[in-house]
Design a protein around this motif. Structure first.
Motif, PDB file in Angstrom:
ATOM      1  N   ARG A   3      69.660  10.192  86.551  1.00 34.69           N
ATOM      2  CA  ARG A   3      69.590  11.475  87.245  1.00 34.69           C
ATOM      3  C   ARG A   3      70.430  12.467  86.470  1.00 34.69           C
ATOM      4  N   PRO A   4      70.008  13.703  86.405  1.00 35.26           N
ATOM      5  CA  PRO A   4      70.848  14.697  85.730  1.00 35.26           C
ATOM      6  C   PRO A   4      72.210  14.774  86.417  1.00 35.26           C
ATOM      7  N   LEU A   5      73.235  14.968  85.631  1.00 40.50           N
ATOM      8  CA  LEU A   5      74.573  15.112  86.185  1.00 40.50           C
ATOM      9  C   LEU A   5      74.696  16.456  86.881  1.00 40.50           C
ATOM     10  N   GLY A   6      75.463  16.488  87.955  1.00 38.04           N
ATOM     11  CA  GLY A   6      75.764  17.751  88.612  1.00 38.04           C
ATOM     12  C   GLY A   6      76.686  18.581  87.733  1.00 38.04           C
ATOM     13  N   GLU A   7      76.909  19.824  88.105  1.00 42.90           N
ATOM     14  CA  GLU A   7      77.704  20.739  87.280  1.00 42.90           C
ATOM     15  C   GLU A   7      79.117  20.211  87.032  1.00 42.90           C
ATOM     16  N   LEU A   8      79.798  19.746  88.075  1.00 42.40           N
ATOM     17  CA  LEU A   8      81.159  19.252  87.910  1.00 42.40           C
ATOM     18  C   LEU A   8      81.162  17.908  87.181  1.00 42.40           C
ATOM     19  N   GLU A   9      80.190  17.050  87.496  1.00 43.29           N
ATOM     20  CA  GLU A   9      80.078  15.775  86.769  1.00 43.29           C
ATOM     21  C   GLU A   9      79.886  16.031  85.273  1.00 43.29           C
ATOM     22  N   ASP A  10      79.041  17.003  84.934  1.00 45.20           N
ATOM     23  CA  ASP A  10      78.798  17.326  83.538  1.00 45.20           C
ATOM     24  C   ASP A  10      80.062  17.866  82.871  1.00 45.20           C
ATOM     25  N   ALA A  11      80.818  18.703  83.592  1.00 45.85           N
ATOM     26  CA  ALA A  11      82.053  19.250  83.033  1.00 45.85           C
ATOM     27  C   ALA A  11      83.054  18.127  82.745  1.00 45.85           C
ATOM     28  N   VAL A  12      83.132  17.148  83.633  1.00 44.30           N
ATOM     29  CA  VAL A  12      84.041  16.018  83.430  1.00 44.30           C
ATOM     30  C   VAL A  12      83.539  15.152  82.283  1.00 44.30           C
ATOM     31  N   MET A  13      82.249  14.803  82.298  1.00 47.17           N
ATOM     32  CA  MET A  13      81.705  13.944  81.244  1.00 47.17           C
ATOM     33  C   MET A  13      81.778  14.622  79.881  1.00 47.17           C
ATOM     34  N   THR A  14      81.643  15.941  79.833  1.00 47.29           N
ATOM     35  CA  THR A  14      81.751  16.663  78.564  1.00 47.29           C
ATOM     36  C   THR A  14      83.106  16.372  77.921  1.00 47.29           C
ATOM     37  N   ARG A  15      84.148  16.359  78.709  1.00 48.57           N
ATOM     38  CA  ARG A  15      85.475  16.057  78.175  1.00 48.57           C
ATOM     39  C   ARG A  15      85.596  14.595  77.743  1.00 48.57           C
ATOM     40  N   VAL A  16      85.078  13.706  78.559  1.00 46.25           N
ATOM     41  CA  VAL A  16      85.145  12.273  78.227  1.00 46.25           C
ATOM     42  C   VAL A  16      84.393  12.022  76.917  1.00 46.25           C
ATOM     43  N   TRP A  17      83.202  12.617  76.764  1.00 46.01           N
ATOM     44  CA  TRP A  17      82.423  12.448  75.531  1.00 46.01           C
ATOM     45  C   TRP A  17      83.138  13.107  74.342  1.00 46.01           C
ATOM     46  N   LYS A  18      83.660  14.307  74.548  1.00 46.14           N
ATOM     47  CA  LYS A  18      84.294  15.053  73.457  1.00 46.14           C
ATOM     48  C   LYS A  18      85.524  14.312  72.938  1.00 46.14           C
ATOM     49  N   TRP A  19      86.347  13.800  73.826  1.00 41.21           N
ATOM     50  CA  TRP A  19      87.583  13.140  73.417  1.00 41.21           C
ATOM     51  C   TRP A  19      87.325  11.749  72.862  1.00 41.21           C
ATOM     52  N   ASN A  20      86.234  11.112  73.289  1.00 38.96           N
ATOM     53  CA  ASN A  20      85.805   9.817  72.753  1.00 38.96           C
ATOM     54  C   ASN A  20      86.925   8.770  72.751  1.00 38.96           C
ATOM     55  N   ARG A  21      87.631   8.709  73.890  1.00 37.70           N
ATOM     56  CA  ARG A  21      88.704   7.731  74.078  1.00 37.70           C
ATOM     57  C   ARG A  21      88.940   7.604  75.581  1.00 37.70           C
ATOM     58  N   PRO A  22      89.631   6.565  76.011  1.00 37.89           N
ATOM     59  CA  PRO A  22      89.947   6.466  77.441  1.00 37.89           C
ATOM     60  C   PRO A  22      90.826   7.633  77.889  1.00 37.89           C
ATOM     61  N   VAL A  23      90.476   8.239  79.014  1.00 40.28           N
ATOM     62  CA  VAL A  23      91.200   9.410  79.518  1.00 40.28           C
ATOM     63  C   VAL A  23      91.678   9.164  80.941  1.00 40.28           C
ATOM     64  N   THR A  24      92.699   9.899  81.324  1.00 43.06           N
ATOM     65  CA  THR A  24      93.207   9.828  82.693  1.00 43.06           C
ATOM     66  C   THR A  24      92.668  11.001  83.507  1.00 43.06           C
ATOM     67  N   VAL A  25      92.765  10.857  84.820  1.00 42.25           N
ATOM     68  CA  VAL A  25      92.381  11.957  85.711  1.00 42.25           C
ATOM     69  C   VAL A  25      93.219  13.184  85.384  1.00 42.25           C
ATOM     70  N   ARG A  26      94.516  12.990  85.141  1.00 43.60           N
ATOM     71  CA  ARG A  26      95.426  14.116  84.865  1.00 43.60           C
ATOM     72  C   ARG A  26      94.989  14.882  83.609  1.00 43.60           C
ATOM     73  N   GLU A  27      94.595  14.172  82.547  1.00 44.86           N
ATOM     74  CA  GLU A  27      94.156  14.840  81.316  1.00 44.86           C
ATOM     75  C   GLU A  27      92.930  15.712  81.570  1.00 44.86           C
ATOM     76  N   VAL A  28      91.965  15.150  82.289  1.00 46.45           N
ATOM     77  CA  VAL A  28      90.736  15.895  82.591  1.00 46.45           C
ATOM     78  C   VAL A  28      91.075  17.089  83.482  1.00 46.45           C
ATOM     79  N   LEU A  29      91.912  16.849  84.488  1.00 46.44           N
ATOM     80  CA  LEU A  29      92.321  17.918  85.403  1.00 46.44           C
ATOM     81  C   LEU A  29      92.941  19.082  84.638  1.00 46.44           C
TER      82      LEU A  29
END
Length: 150
Positions: A3-29
């Motif tokens: 399913r297409p990601l929602g707007e906020l899901e996409d914003a979060v996943m964009t960071r996870v994909w861009k950083w290409n490493r394990p991330v914390t909630v605090r980093e994304v926040l």
């Protein structure tokens, strides 16, 4: 079927994909807060939902988790395109319409991708054994295809 990601899901996943490493909630926040006002619990909930949907895996680190993408953004995009195409009652017409929407740069990228998937062009049978064609000359009068040399 993805399913297409929602707007906020996409914003979060964009960071996870861009950083290409394990991330914390605090980093994304902290990164998201540069663009919008958002609560820690909201980012935590989004990452938990993405984990439950299979988009990220997580590993406990103390009292928190580190989240990592399960697949690439390219794989996600490809799955969406494949799903949309398979929904069509006329896949050829859908492709023609899609290609018509593409920019020249996208069409060049598409041609390059098709070449990569297809691999090198096969040579015609026997092409490797044939000597190169040369023009007729005094030293080689048969080069015009007449084996008698006339």
């Amino acid at each position: 079927m993805p399913r297409p990601l929602g707007e906020l899901e996409d914003a979060v996943m964009t960071r996870v994909w861009k950083w290409n490493r394990p991330v914390t909630v605090r980093e994304v926040l902290e990164d998201l807060q540069q663009e919008r006002s958002i609560a820690y619990t909201t980012v935590m909930t989004v990452l938990d939902n993405l984990h439950q949907k299979g988009w990220v895996r997580r590993e406990a680190e103390g009292r928190a988790y580190r989240y990592e993408a399960v697949s690439t953004r390219a794989a996600y995009s490809a799955a969406l395109m494949n799903d949309a195409w398979s929904q069509s009652d006329n896949p050829a017409a859908a492709l023609v319409a899609f290609f018509g929407m593409m920019s020249e740069e996208q069409r060049v990228a598409l041609r390059d991708a098709v070449r990569m998937v297809q691999g090198p062009e096969p040579q015609a049978p026997g092409a490797a054994e044939r000597p190169p064609v040369s023009a007729p000359s005094e030293e080689n009068p048969a080069a015009d295809g007449d084996a008698s040399g006339r």
